[in-house]
Design a protein around this motif. Structure first.
Motif, PDB file in Angstrom:
ATOM      1  N   ARG A 197      12.311   4.066   6.740  1.00  0.00           N
ATOM      2  CA  ARG A 197      13.395   5.038   6.553  1.00  0.00           C
ATOM      3  C   ARG A 197      13.100   5.969   5.382  1.00  0.00           C
ATOM      4  O   ARG A 197      13.431   7.139   5.393  1.00  0.00           O
ATOM      5  CB  ARG A 197      14.711   4.296   6.269  1.00  0.00           C
ATOM      6  N   PHE A 198      12.474   5.396   4.345  1.00  0.00           N
ATOM      7  CA  PHE A 198      12.171   6.180   3.160  1.00  0.00           C
ATOM      8  C   PHE A 198      11.223   7.333   3.473  1.00  0.00           C
ATOM      9  O   PHE A 198      11.307   8.399   2.857  1.00  0.00           O
ATOM     10  CB  PHE A 198      11.562   5.281   2.068  1.00  0.00           C
ATOM     11  N   SER A 199      10.327   7.158   4.436  1.00  0.00           N
ATOM     12  CA  SER A 199       9.409   8.235   4.826  1.00  0.00           C
ATOM     13  C   SER A 199      10.194   9.418   5.368  1.00  0.00           C
ATOM     14  O   SER A 199       9.898  10.576   5.066  1.00  0.00           O
ATOM     15  CB  SER A 199       8.430   7.744   5.894  1.00  0.00           C
ATOM     16  N   GLU A 200      11.183   9.127   6.188  1.00  0.00           N
ATOM     17  CA  GLU A 200      12.006  10.208   6.743  1.00  0.00           C
ATOM     18  C   GLU A 200      12.804  10.885   5.644  1.00  0.00           C
ATOM     19  O   GLU A 200      12.991  12.107   5.666  1.00  0.00           O
ATOM     20  CB  GLU A 200      12.954   9.635   7.810  1.00  0.00           C
ATOM     21  N   PHE A 201      13.260  10.091   4.684  1.00  0.00           N
ATOM     22  CA  PHE A 201      13.988  10.666   3.552  1.00  0.00           C
ATOM     23  C   PHE A 201      13.074  11.599   2.757  1.00  0.00           C
ATOM     24  O   PHE A 201      13.480  12.707   2.392  1.00  0.00           O
ATOM     25  CB  PHE A 201      14.539   9.552   2.655  1.00  0.00           C
ATOM     26  N   VAL A 202      11.853  11.175   2.495  1.00  0.00           N
ATOM     27  CA  VAL A 202      10.907  11.996   1.739  1.00  0.00           C
ATOM     28  C   VAL A 202      10.637  13.306   2.486  1.00  0.00           C
ATOM     29  O   VAL A 202      10.636  14.390   1.910  1.00  0.00           O
ATOM     30  CB  VAL A 202       9.587  11.230   1.495  1.00  0.00           C
ATOM     31  N   PHE A 223       0.835  -1.197   0.000  1.00  0.00           N
ATOM     32  CA  PHE A 223       0.000   0.000   0.000  1.00  0.00           C
ATOM     33  C   PHE A 223       0.873   1.252   0.000  1.00  0.00           C
ATOM     34  O   PHE A 223       0.615   2.216  -0.718  1.00  0.00           O
ATOM     35  CB  PHE A 223      -0.923  -0.022   1.221  1.00  0.00           C
ATOM     36  N   TYR A 224       1.915   1.242   0.815  1.00  0.00           N
ATOM     37  CA  TYR A 224       2.835   2.367   0.937  1.00  0.00           C
ATOM     38  C   TYR A 224       3.453   2.691  -0.423  1.00  0.00           C
ATOM     39  O   TYR A 224       3.487   3.848  -0.848  1.00  0.00           O
ATOM     40  CB  TYR A 224       3.905   1.990   1.965  1.00  0.00           C
ATOM     41  N   VAL A 225       3.911   1.656  -1.107  1.00  0.00           N
ATOM     42  CA  VAL A 225       4.549   1.864  -2.412  1.00  0.00           C
ATOM     43  C   VAL A 225       3.537   2.394  -3.425  1.00  0.00           C
ATOM     44  O   VAL A 225       3.801   3.368  -4.144  1.00  0.00           O
ATOM     45  CB  VAL A 225       5.187   0.547  -2.916  1.00  0.00           C
ATOM     46  N   LEU A 226       2.349   1.768  -3.455  1.00  0.00           N
ATOM     47  CA  LEU A 226       1.339   2.179  -4.441  1.00  0.00           C
ATOM     48  C   LEU A 226       0.903   3.619  -4.224  1.00  0.00           C
ATOM     49  O   LEU A 226       0.702   4.374  -5.182  1.00  0.00           O
ATOM     50  CB  LEU A 226       0.128   1.246  -4.364  1.00  0.00           C
ATOM     51  N   ILE A 227       0.735   4.002  -2.952  1.00  0.00           N
ATOM     52  CA  ILE A 227       0.258   5.358  -2.661  1.00  0.00           C
ATOM     53  C   ILE A 227       1.303   6.395  -3.043  1.00  0.00           C
ATOM     54  O   ILE A 227       0.973   7.479  -3.515  1.00  0.00           O
ATOM     55  CB  ILE A 227      -0.092   5.487  -1.155  1.00  0.00           C
ATOM     56  N   LEU A 228       2.583   6.077  -2.831  1.00  0.00           N
ATOM     57  CA  LEU A 228       3.619   7.089  -3.021  1.00  0.00           C
ATOM     58  C   LEU A 228       4.151   7.166  -4.447  1.00  0.00           C
ATOM     59  O   LEU A 228       4.862   8.120  -4.785  1.00  0.00           O
ATOM     60  CB  LEU A 228       4.797   6.821  -2.064  1.00  0.00           C
ATOM     61  N   VAL A 229       3.826   6.174  -5.276  1.00  0.00           N
ATOM     62  CA  VAL A 229       4.415   6.167  -6.628  1.00  0.00           C
ATOM     63  C   VAL A 229       4.083   7.447  -7.387  1.00  0.00           C
ATOM     64  O   VAL A 229       4.990   8.172  -7.841  1.00  0.00           O
ATOM     65  CB  VAL A 229       3.929   4.930  -7.419  1.00  0.00           C
ATOM     66  N   PHE A 230       2.799   7.751  -7.535  1.00  0.00           N
ATOM     67  CA  PHE A 230       2.419   8.922  -8.327  1.00  0.00           C
ATOM     68  C   PHE A 230       2.948  10.227  -7.726  1.00  0.00           C
ATOM     69  O   PHE A 230       3.560  11.033  -8.435  1.00  0.00           O
ATOM     70  CB  PHE A 230       0.899   8.985  -8.528  1.00  0.00           C
ATOM     71  N   PRO A 231       2.722  10.496  -6.419  1.00  0.00           N
ATOM     72  CA  PRO A 231       3.222  11.765  -5.879  1.00  0.00           C
ATOM     73  C   PRO A 231       4.733  11.918  -6.006  1.00  0.00           C
ATOM     74  O   PRO A 231       5.215  13.017  -6.284  1.00  0.00           O
ATOM     75  CB  PRO A 231       2.820  11.711  -4.391  1.00  0.00           C
ATOM     76  N   LEU A 232       5.467  10.823  -5.832  1.00  0.00           N
ATOM     77  CA  LEU A 232       6.927  10.948  -5.901  1.00  0.00           C
ATOM     78  C   LEU A 232       7.394  11.149  -7.337  1.00  0.00           C
ATOM     79  O   LEU A 232       8.295  11.952  -7.592  1.00  0.00           O
ATOM     80  CB  LEU A 232       7.599   9.725  -5.283  1.00  0.00           C
ATOM     81  N   VAL A 233       6.784  10.428  -8.274  1.00  0.00           N
ATOM     82  CA  VAL A 233       7.142  10.648  -9.680  1.00  0.00           C
ATOM     83  C   VAL A 233       6.831  12.093 -10.059  1.00  0.00           C
ATOM     84  O   VAL A 233       7.628  12.784 -10.700  1.00  0.00           O
ATOM     85  CB  VAL A 233       6.384   9.652 -10.589  1.00  0.00           C
ATOM     86  N   HIS A 234       5.667  12.550  -9.630  1.00  0.00           N
ATOM     87  CA  HIS A 234       5.250  13.934  -9.881  1.00  0.00           C
ATOM     88  C   HIS A 234       6.259  14.911  -9.280  1.00  0.00           C
ATOM     89  O   HIS A 234       6.681  15.879  -9.915  1.00  0.00           O
ATOM     90  CB  HIS A 234       3.863  14.138  -9.257  1.00  0.00           C
ATOM     91  N   VAL A 267      11.587  16.990   1.049  1.00  0.00           N
ATOM     92  CA  VAL A 267      10.582  18.034   0.811  1.00  0.00           C
ATOM     93  C   VAL A 267      10.961  19.312   1.543  1.00  0.00           C
ATOM     94  O   VAL A 267      10.881  20.407   0.988  1.00  0.00           O
ATOM     95  CB  VAL A 267       9.184  17.542   1.247  1.00  0.00           C
ATOM     96  N   ILE A 268      11.393  19.178   2.807  1.00  0.00           N
ATOM     97  CA  ILE A 268      11.818  20.351   3.576  1.00  0.00           C
ATOM     98  C   ILE A 268      12.946  21.056   2.835  1.00  0.00           C
ATOM     99  O   ILE A 268      12.957  22.287   2.702  1.00  0.00           O
ATOM    100  CB  ILE A 268      12.308  19.941   4.982  1.00  0.00           C
ATOM    101  N   PHE A 269      13.900  20.262   2.347  1.00  0.00           N
ATOM    102  CA  PHE A 269      15.052  20.843   1.664  1.00  0.00           C
ATOM    103  C   PHE A 269      14.619  21.579   0.398  1.00  0.00           C
ATOM    104  O   PHE A 269      15.024  22.716   0.151  1.00  0.00           O
ATOM    105  CB  PHE A 269      16.056  19.734   1.316  1.00  0.00           C
ATOM    106  N   ILE A 270      13.774  20.934  -0.388  1.00  0.00           N
ATOM    107  CA  ILE A 270      13.392  21.517  -1.675  1.00  0.00           C
ATOM    108  C   ILE A 270      12.553  22.778  -1.469  1.00  0.00           C
ATOM    109  O   ILE A 270      12.774  23.801  -2.140  1.00  0.00           O
ATOM    110  CB  ILE A 270      12.620  20.490  -2.523  1.00  0.00           C
ATOM    111  N   ILE A 271      11.578  22.747  -0.557  1.00  0.00           N
ATOM    112  CA  ILE A 271      10.714  23.920  -0.432  1.00  0.00           C
ATOM    113  C   ILE A 271      11.410  25.059   0.298  1.00  0.00           C
ATOM    114  O   ILE A 271      10.984  26.214   0.188  1.00  0.00           O
ATOM    115  CB  ILE A 271       9.350  23.600   0.236  1.00  0.00           C
ATOM    116  N   THR A 282       0.733   9.096   4.875  1.00  0.00           N
ATOM    117  CA  THR A 282       1.535   7.912   4.545  1.00  0.00           C
ATOM    118  C   THR A 282       2.932   8.018   5.152  1.00  0.00           C
ATOM    119  O   THR A 282       3.440   7.058   5.740  1.00  0.00           O
ATOM    120  CB  THR A 282       1.637   7.764   3.012  1.00  0.00           C
ATOM    121  N   CYS A 283       3.554   9.167   5.023  1.00  0.00           N
ATOM    122  CA  CYS A 283       4.917   9.312   5.539  1.00  0.00           C
ATOM    123  C   CYS A 283       4.955   9.315   7.062  1.00  0.00           C
ATOM    124  O   CYS A 283       5.953   8.910   7.662  1.00  0.00           O
ATOM    125  CB  CYS A 283       5.561  10.596   5.008  1.00  0.00           C
TER     126      CYS A 283
END
Lengths: 320, 335
Positions: B157-162, A30-41, B166-170, B150-151
């Motif tokens: 770990r990837f959530s913390e990276f995201v 679920f985590y991967v599916l939800i984040l795919v579009f926003p992250l690609v965007h 985002v903080i860095f970019i904005i 979600t994050c």
């Protein structure tokens, strides 16, 4: 009767195996599916665009008849030289230098006002007389379109007071429109302070200004820091409402431009290259040159913003 | 007794002192300037053009139109109502725009052009505004909320990276990326395209992501755990628990974004040049300098066109004043 098997499969009553997923696996999928579009965007419209801006700064583009798209050539620092030429070449009569100075002037006026904005915010936060009414009034210029306030201001000066707009009036107008935003933002930050801290301060006999200086300001200083730091880049994108007043003709009409105004108007009227039949009389810079200008400004703004943040965090008032 | 004193303390208005007197006076002057400017504008929408030139500051004479009605050039109708300026704006609405550009992959130049005139123009403005406001409010608000949830709730770990990315970019003060953005949008076909604009606006990397992230971090995990024990799927938890719980925050951020989008003409001007919104279209009208007493260059008519933009925004503010003025701070909402 179904049996759950150790390899993550389930044996159904008809003898077929059906894959089952553990809770952890389901969450991960679920985590991967939800984040795919926003992250690609995000990577396309944020990260890639920033890299493309840098890439364009080092290329020049041309249109070759019969060939699709643009023909690009790596041009080292040619675009940057064009940008420096705008500021240093006498043939431009100091227009771009004036634009840079105007940019600093508009920002300086905003900075000068910050201490007063904090005090006005404090007035409203402490619910002094008329605070509720003023809070609504401060919102109104943000609700009514900038086009409306800008053109009403221009017509009022022109027809009622017979005054021509000048740099001083433009500075005053920008100050007037940004007054409400700043006060509202700081008031919002102050309302996040725990009221028990404020009450105990007053029960101890501290006056309003003492409480502001020793309690309120330190607690909202991170917000002030954020606004000061983000103001560095906002300074260079601030068009000072010039496009609303004059469209692309601010220079001809009132002799005032800012860097933000130039970047905005040139983006509207220009293109990747000067193709035959596509030039505009107002286009002085191609997109690669605008990107080079933006990159130069960014390279100055980033260390200034980081340095400013470091200084404010180290030497500014804090909760301790 | 102490509780009573504390609550009395809260409710009491502060007494006058030097600080409050000075700042009250300045705020009164500011409030007066706002009220007078807008009142002057509204007042002049009821003035005949000739009356305005003789009396720009005074009150309108409401019988002026009956004495000197507007007439169209063919003499087909005359308007003698005090709302004449508004009728002229509606009748004279028009929008014409041509954009020509190359993309990274096109051999020929791409041409987009539109031409609207008459009252149908207002319908076009409103339709485009609805689409742009939806793209500028609901889509980014929901995207930020979903990614923030979600994050914050899926602690990989990837959530913390995201979050850090985002903080860095904005917070990076990048200037001058608009030409690169325009070029990219033209290349992928999103430039001057409503569907492309909606997709482009599904951007979560904003202040609202940080707000929703902090909100969900503070939310108890018991709700999610209870739903999982009951057999709910992750998608069901998101749609029936997480999103509804943040409903008021989504609404608050959407309301603020709506007004900003309604009033914003520079974004459609840059990225949707042939899809005029109310703000962009009205701005286009106010730039008309064709001259003549019935032209949109006449101040009363120009100001009347501005009211088509401002009155709905003010009405929206009156209706949603509480949500718009609610204090929004990182870490939660204070109402």
């Amino acid at each position: 009767m179904d049996e759950r098997m150790t390899d993550g499969a389930r044996l159904l009553s008809d003898g077929k195996k059906k894959r089952t997923f553990t809770r952890k696996q389901k969450r991960l999928m679920f985590y991967v599916l939800i984040l795919v579009f926003p992250l690609v965007h995000f990577f396309i419209f944020n990260i890639y665009v920033n890299f493309e801006m840098i890439n364009m700064s080092f290329h020049t583009y041309s249109i070759v008849p019969g060939q699709a798209g643009f023909s690009s050539k790596f041009s080292w620092f040619e675009n940057f030289k064009s940008v420096f030429d705008l500021f240093l070449n006498p043939k431009y009569e100091g227009v771009y230098v004036d634009a840079l100075l105007n940019t600093f002037l508009f920002h300086f006026v905003t900075l000068m006002f910050i201490p007063f904005a904090l005090l006005f915010s404090y007035y409203i936060y402490k619910n002094y007389t008329g605070a509720s009414f003023f809070r609504v009034i401060l919102f109104v210029p943000q609700i009514v379109s900038g086009i409306t306030t800008t053109l009403l201001f221009k017509d009022l000066l022109s027809f009622v007071f017979q005054i021509q707009l000048s740099l001083a009036w433009l500075v005053l107008f920008n100050f007037w429109t940004s007054f409400g935003v700043n006060v509202i933002m700081y008031t919002g930050a102050m309302c996040g302070i725990n009221t028990s801290i404020s009450e105990s301060c007053q029960l101890d006999g501290a006056g309003a200004l003492k409480e502001f200086w020793y309690v309120t300001l330190p607690m909202i200083f991170p917000t002030v820091t954020t606004f000061l730091v983000t103001g560095i880049s906002a300074m260079f994108t601030n068009g000072a409402n010039l496009y609303t007043f004059y469209g692309v003709t601010a220079k001809q009409m009132v002799g005032v431009e800012t860097i933000g105004y130039i970047l905005f108007t040139q983006t509207l009227v220009s293109n990747m290259t000067y193709a035959p039949g596509m030039t505009s009389v107002y286009a002085n810079l191609t997109y690669p040159q605008l990107s080079a200008m933006g990159l130069l400004i960014t390279l100055i703004a980033v260390p200034v913003a980081l340095g400013l943040r470091r200084v404010l965090e180290k030497y500014g008032p804090n909760e301790n | 007794m102490n509780e009573q004193k504390k609550s009395d303390f809260k409710l009491k208005k502060k007494k006058w002192n030097a600080f409050s007197v000075v700042f009250f006076a300045i705020l009164v002057v500011y409030a007066a300037s706002v009220v007078l400017l807008l009142s002057w504008g509204v007042m002049n929408t009821f003035k005949h053009v000739d009356e305005f030139s003789k009396n720009p500051a005074g009150l309108p004479h409401l019988d002026y139109f009956s004495k000197s009605p507007y007439r169209d050039s063919q003499g087909n109708f005359s308007i003698n109502s005090i709302f004449a300026n508004y009728v002229i704006v509606l009748d004279g609405l028009e929008f014409r725009k041509n954009v020509v550009f190359y993309t990274m992959f096109s051999k020929e130049q791409v041409v987009h052009g539109v031409s609207y005139s008459g009252p149908i123009t207002l319908v076009i403005f409103l339709f485009n505004t609805v689409v742009v406001c939806f793209a500028g409010t609901i889509l980014p608000a929901y995207t930020s909320c979903i990614v923030g949830y979600t994050c914050s709730k899926y602690r990989y770990r990837f959530s913390e990276f995201v979050y850090a990315l985002v903080i860095f970019i904005i917070s990076l003060p990048v200037v001058g990326r608009a030409p690169a953005m325009v070029n990219l949008l033209r290349t992928i076909g999103f430039y001057d395209n409503l569907i492309g604009y909606m997709i482009w606006n599904c951007n979560f990397a904003s202040m609202y992501f940080m707000v929703f992230y902090a909100y969900y971090r503070g939310m108890s995990g018991a709700y999610v755990e209870a739903a999982e024990i009951d057999g709910a799927s992750q998608f069901k938890i998101l749609t029936t628990i997480a999103l509804p719980m943040a409903g008021s925050m989504i609404a608050a951020s959407a309301v603020v974004l709506f007004v900003q989008t309604w009033n914003d003409y520079s974004t459609p001007l840059t990225y949707l040049p042939t899809y005029p919104t109310m703000a962009y279209g009205i701005y286009h009208i106010t730039r008309d300098t064709s001259g003549g007493s019935m032209s949109k260059d006449s101040p009363p008519i120009k100001i009347a066109s501005l009211m088509f933009l401002s009155v709905p925004a003010m009405t929206f503010f009156v209706v949603f004043r509480k949500q718009m003025m609610a204090n929004l701070s990182i870490g939660g909402i204070k109402e």
